[in-house]
Design an enzyme around this catalytic site. Structure first.
Site, mmCIF file in Angstrom:
data_model
loop_
_atom_site.group_PDB
_atom_site.id
_atom_site.type_symbol
_atom_site.label_atom_id
_atom_site.label_comp_id
_atom_site.label_asym_id
_atom_site.label_seq_id
_atom_site.Cartn_x
_atom_site.Cartn_y
_atom_site.Cartn_z
ATOM 1 N N ILE A 14 -22.042 55.593 -0.293
ATOM 2 C CA ILE A 14 -22.167 55.431 1.180
ATOM 3 C C ILE A 14 -20.984 55.474 1.946
ATOM 4 C CG2 ILE A 14 -23.212 53.814 2.608
ATOM 5 C CD1 ILE A 14 -25.218 52.893 0.764
ATOM 6 N N ASP A 33 -10.499 50.472 -1.648
ATOM 7 C CA ASP A 33 -11.514 50.794 -2.830
ATOM 8 C C ASP A 33 -10.527 50.747 -4.065
ATOM 9 O OD1 ASP A 33 -14.338 52.527 -2.926
ATOM 10 O OD2 ASP A 33 -13.401 52.102 -4.999
ATOM 11 N N GLY A 38 -15.972 54.618 -7.264
ATOM 12 C CA GLY A 38 -15.843 55.648 -6.307
ATOM 13 C C GLY A 38 -14.616 56.738 -6.696
ATOM 14 N N ASP A 53 -7.994 45.962 -4.759
ATOM 15 C CA ASP A 53 -9.129 44.938 -5.014
ATOM 16 C C ASP A 53 -9.680 44.438 -3.766
ATOM 17 O OD1 ASP A 53 -10.816 42.848 -6.155
ATOM 18 O OD2 ASP A 53 -10.569 43.823 -7.806
ATOM 19 N N ALA A 74 -17.744 47.199 -0.414
ATOM 20 C CA ALA A 74 -17.258 47.069 -2.012
ATOM 21 C C ALA A 74 -18.086 46.105 -2.883
ATOM 22 C CB ALA A 74 -15.893 46.679 -1.957
ATOM 23 N N TYR A 141 -27.703 41.140 -9.386
ATOM 24 C CA TYR A 141 -27.390 41.852 -8.240
ATOM 25 C C TYR A 141 -28.141 41.399 -7.018
ATOM 26 C CZ TYR A 141 -27.124 45.800 -5.096
ATOM 27 O OH TYR A 141 -26.806 46.589 -3.751
ATOM 28 N N VAL A 185 -32.575 56.611 -9.430
ATOM 29 C CA VAL A 185 -33.849 57.719 -9.894
ATOM 30 C C VAL A 185 -33.568 58.968 -9.175
ATOM 31 C CG1 VAL A 185 -35.253 55.770 -10.468
ATOM 32 C CG2 VAL A 185 -35.080 56.434 -8.178
ATOM 33 N N ILE A 186 -33.018 58.974 -8.048
ATOM 34 C CA ILE A 186 -33.201 60.262 -7.502
ATOM 35 C C ILE A 186 -32.178 61.088 -8.158
ATOM 36 C CG2 ILE A 186 -32.657 61.563 -5.361
ATOM 37 C CD1 ILE A 186 -34.621 59.802 -3.841
ATOM 38 N N ILE A 200 -38.504 59.576 -17.824
ATOM 39 C CA ILE A 200 -38.755 58.599 -18.556
ATOM 40 C C ILE A 200 -38.981 57.696 -17.152
ATOM 41 C CG2 ILE A 200 -38.559 56.736 -19.984
ATOM 42 C CD1 ILE A 200 -36.782 58.592 -21.645
HETATM 43 N N1 LIG Z 1 -26.811 53.142 -2.429
HETATM 44 C C1 LIG Z 1 -28.022 52.130 -2.052
HETATM 45 O O1 LIG Z 1 -29.401 52.651 -2.278
HETATM 46 C C2 LIG Z 1 -27.702 50.893 -1.719
HETATM 47 C C3 LIG Z 1 -28.783 50.148 -1.295
HETATM 48 C C4 LIG Z 1 -28.598 48.844 -0.765
HETATM 49 C C5 LIG Z 1 -27.369 48.074 -0.763
HETATM 50 N N2 LIG Z 1 -26.348 48.939 -1.173
HETATM 51 C C6 LIG Z 1 -24.800 48.372 -0.857
HETATM 52 O O2 LIG Z 1 -24.170 49.294 -0.480
HETATM 53 C C7 LIG Z 1 -23.038 49.274 -0.853
HETATM 54 C C8 LIG Z 1 -22.133 50.610 -1.254
HETATM 55 O O3 LIG Z 1 -23.141 51.145 -2.203
HETATM 56 P P1 LIG Z 1 -22.888 52.651 -2.999
HETATM 57 O O4 LIG Z 1 -24.496 53.042 -3.234
HETATM 58 O O5 LIG Z 1 -21.990 53.534 -2.044
HETATM 59 O O6 LIG Z 1 -22.311 52.310 -4.165
HETATM 60 P P2 LIG Z 1 -21.013 52.982 -4.911
HETATM 61 O O7 LIG Z 1 -20.642 52.210 -6.252
HETATM 62 O O8 LIG Z 1 -20.957 54.310 -4.727
HETATM 63 O O9 LIG Z 1 -19.597 51.976 -3.863
HETATM 64 C C9 LIG Z 1 -19.115 50.910 -4.065
HETATM 65 C C10 LIG Z 1 -17.820 51.186 -4.017
HETATM 66 O O10 LIG Z 1 -17.195 49.877 -4.036
HETATM 67 C C11 LIG Z 1 -16.094 49.999 -5.059
HETATM 68 N N3 LIG Z 1 -15.611 48.672 -5.689
HETATM 69 C C12 LIG Z 1 -16.195 48.073 -6.409
HETATM 70 N N4 LIG Z 1 -15.605 46.957 -6.779
HETATM 71 C C13 LIG Z 1 -14.314 46.912 -5.848
HETATM 72 C C14 LIG Z 1 -13.568 45.889 -5.993
HETATM 73 N N5 LIG Z 1 -13.478 44.694 -6.579
HETATM 74 N N6 LIG Z 1 -12.462 46.303 -4.928
HETATM 75 C C15 LIG Z 1 -12.586 47.203 -4.129
HETATM 76 N N7 LIG Z 1 -13.540 48.252 -4.234
HETATM 77 C C16 LIG Z 1 -14.488 47.908 -5.181
HETATM 78 C C17 LIG Z 1 -16.322 51.046 -5.932
HETATM 79 O O11 LIG Z 1 -15.302 51.725 -6.526
HETATM 80 C C18 LIG Z 1 -17.257 52.079 -4.971
HETATM 81 O O12 LIG Z 1 -16.301 53.360 -4.369
HETATM 82 C C19 LIG Z 1 -22.829 48.192 -1.977
HETATM 83 O O13 LIG Z 1 -22.481 47.065 -1.260
HETATM 84 C C20 LIG Z 1 -24.323 48.154 -2.337
HETATM 85 O O14 LIG Z 1 -24.688 46.927 -2.639
HETATM 86 C C21 LIG Z 1 -26.333 50.173 -1.493
#
Ligand SMILES: NC(=O)c1ccc[n+]([C@@H]2O[C@H](COP(=O)([O-])OP(=O)(O)OC[C@H]3O[C@@H](n4cnc5c(N)ncnc54)[C@H](O)[C@@H]3O)[C@@H](O)[C@H]2O)c1
Length: 320
Positions: A14, A33, A38, A53, A74, A141, A185-186, A200
């Site tokens: 995202i 990040d 990522g 971090d 993050a 989570y 899933v997608i 599955i």
């Molecule tokens: N993708 C979805 O469907 C979805 C749905 C609901 C909520 N979210 C939320 O949106 C946000 C982004 O999700 P995403 O799908 O892009 O996931 P993603 O895993 O692609 O992105 C998360 C990013 O956070 C970074 N990260 C993790 N731990 C870190 C740390 N300690 N310090 C710095 N960076 C860190 C990772 O390297 C990654 O780039 C998350 O907070 C997730 O909970 C996503």
């Protein structure tokens, strides 16, 4: 748009879409990040990328200088991994949020937008799901995202900055990670169907989800950075459409023009039974209107993502 923003987790799925869209709209974008999942390769060269971090408060102090709005993305994001490693999920998703909020308070940021999750709702007696339904998180989570929301609102209120939490449903689109375990899933189904493998499905496949295309999620996030009257609010961000996993498989098959060999693992839990967003509040507060239907979003994903698009083009070349 003359806004200066920091996106934590901005090299994730995202985050990259959000950062690049903000750059296109003229914002000055910094990203923090740790690259635990990522990849900054797809970020616009105009983005100021910083590896680190989100729990590193001194680093946050310097990155937050001059920033108006923080998008806090993050996090560790896998539901099944959180069952295996709850401490890690608490450390990063809760501890990281508290560290960020402390730094925002110290530096004097105006607004923090949290990417929260629909999983905080868990199973509910009725649906579509409205924001006033009591959260019922069933996995670490979801607990970590709910705790992050509560810290967000509490520290924001005590410290005098604005806060809003978007409860994002199942986002999908180009660039979505496809990790070897616990894949969403997608992209997983798409890869399996294109590769003529078996799909599955845990449970009976009749559990429903709200799949929302990435561009709609990004629109909601960007509006949440500037909209008025949203301080301390939680707002659903989904498509408003309910799709069962079996329907999802059928739709992917029609988009990629292939057949799926579905195996139902009915012994395994299919997770939350129904997750679909009521978007009344998002419409009112963010003027949010999802623009991409599932079949169109899947087509864009298939055509634009090099992992699938390359196959599509190779296929077309073979045929004609
Ligand atoms: N993708 C979805 O469907 C979805 C749905 C609901 C909520 N979210 C939320 O949106 C946000 C982004 O999700 P995403 O799908 O892009 O996931 P993603 O895993 O692609 O992105 C998360 C990013 O956070 C970074 N990260 C993790 N731990 C870190 C740390 N300690 N310090 C710095 N960076 C860190 C990772 O390297 C990654 O780039 C998350 O907070 C997730 O909970 C996503």
């Amino acid at each position: 748009m003359s806004m200066r923003v920091l996106i934590t987790g901005g090299a994730g799925f995202i985050g990259v879409h959000l950062a690049n869209q903000l750059v296109r709209r003229g914002a000055a974008v910094r990203v923090l990040d740790d690259l635990s999942s990522g990849d900054p390769a797809s970020l616009s060269p105009s983005v100021n990328f910083n590896r680190g971090d989100v729990r590193d408060v001194p680093k946050l102090w310097s990155l937050l200088q001059g920033v108006d709005v923080v998008f806090h993305l993050a996090a560790r994001v896998s539901v099944p991994a959180s069952v295996l490693y709850p401490r890690e999920y608490n450390d990063v998703n809760v501890g990281g949020t508290v560290a960020l909020l402390e730094a925002c308070r110290d530096v004097g940021v105006k607004r923090v937008v949290l990417a929260s999750s629909a999983t905080v709702y868990g199973d509910q007696p009725s649906w579509p799901i409205t924001e006033d339904m009591p959260p019922n998180p069933a996995v670490p989570y979801a607990v970590s995202k709910l705790a992050a929301e509560r810290y967000l609102f509490t520290i924001g209120r005590l410290s005098g900055f604005e806060t809003v939490a978007l409860r994002i449903f199942n986002a999908y689109g180009p660039g979505q990670p496809l990790p070897p375990t616990h894949a969403p899933v997608i992209p997983l189904f798409m890869q399996q169907i294109i590769g003529r493998g078996s799909v599955i499905i845990f449970g009976d496949g009749r559990q429903t989800r709200d799949f929302v295309y990435i561009d709609d999620v990004v629109d909601a996030l960007i509006t949440a950075a500037t909209a008025s009257n949203i301080d301390q609010e939680v707002i659903n961000v989904g498509s408003g459409q309910e799709t069962s996993l079996l329907q999802l498989v059928d739709t992917i098959c029609s988009v990629v023009n292939a057949h799926a060999n579905v195996i139902e693992n009915s012994e395994a839990s299919g997770g939350i039974r129904h997750l679909v967003a009521d978007l009344t509040k998002a419409r009112q507060l963010l003027k949010y209107k999802p623009r991409t239907q599932l079949v169109d979003g899947l087509r864009k994903f298939y055509e634009q993502d090099a992992r699938f698009g390359a196959r599509a083009h190779a296929g077309k070349a073979l045929v004609g």
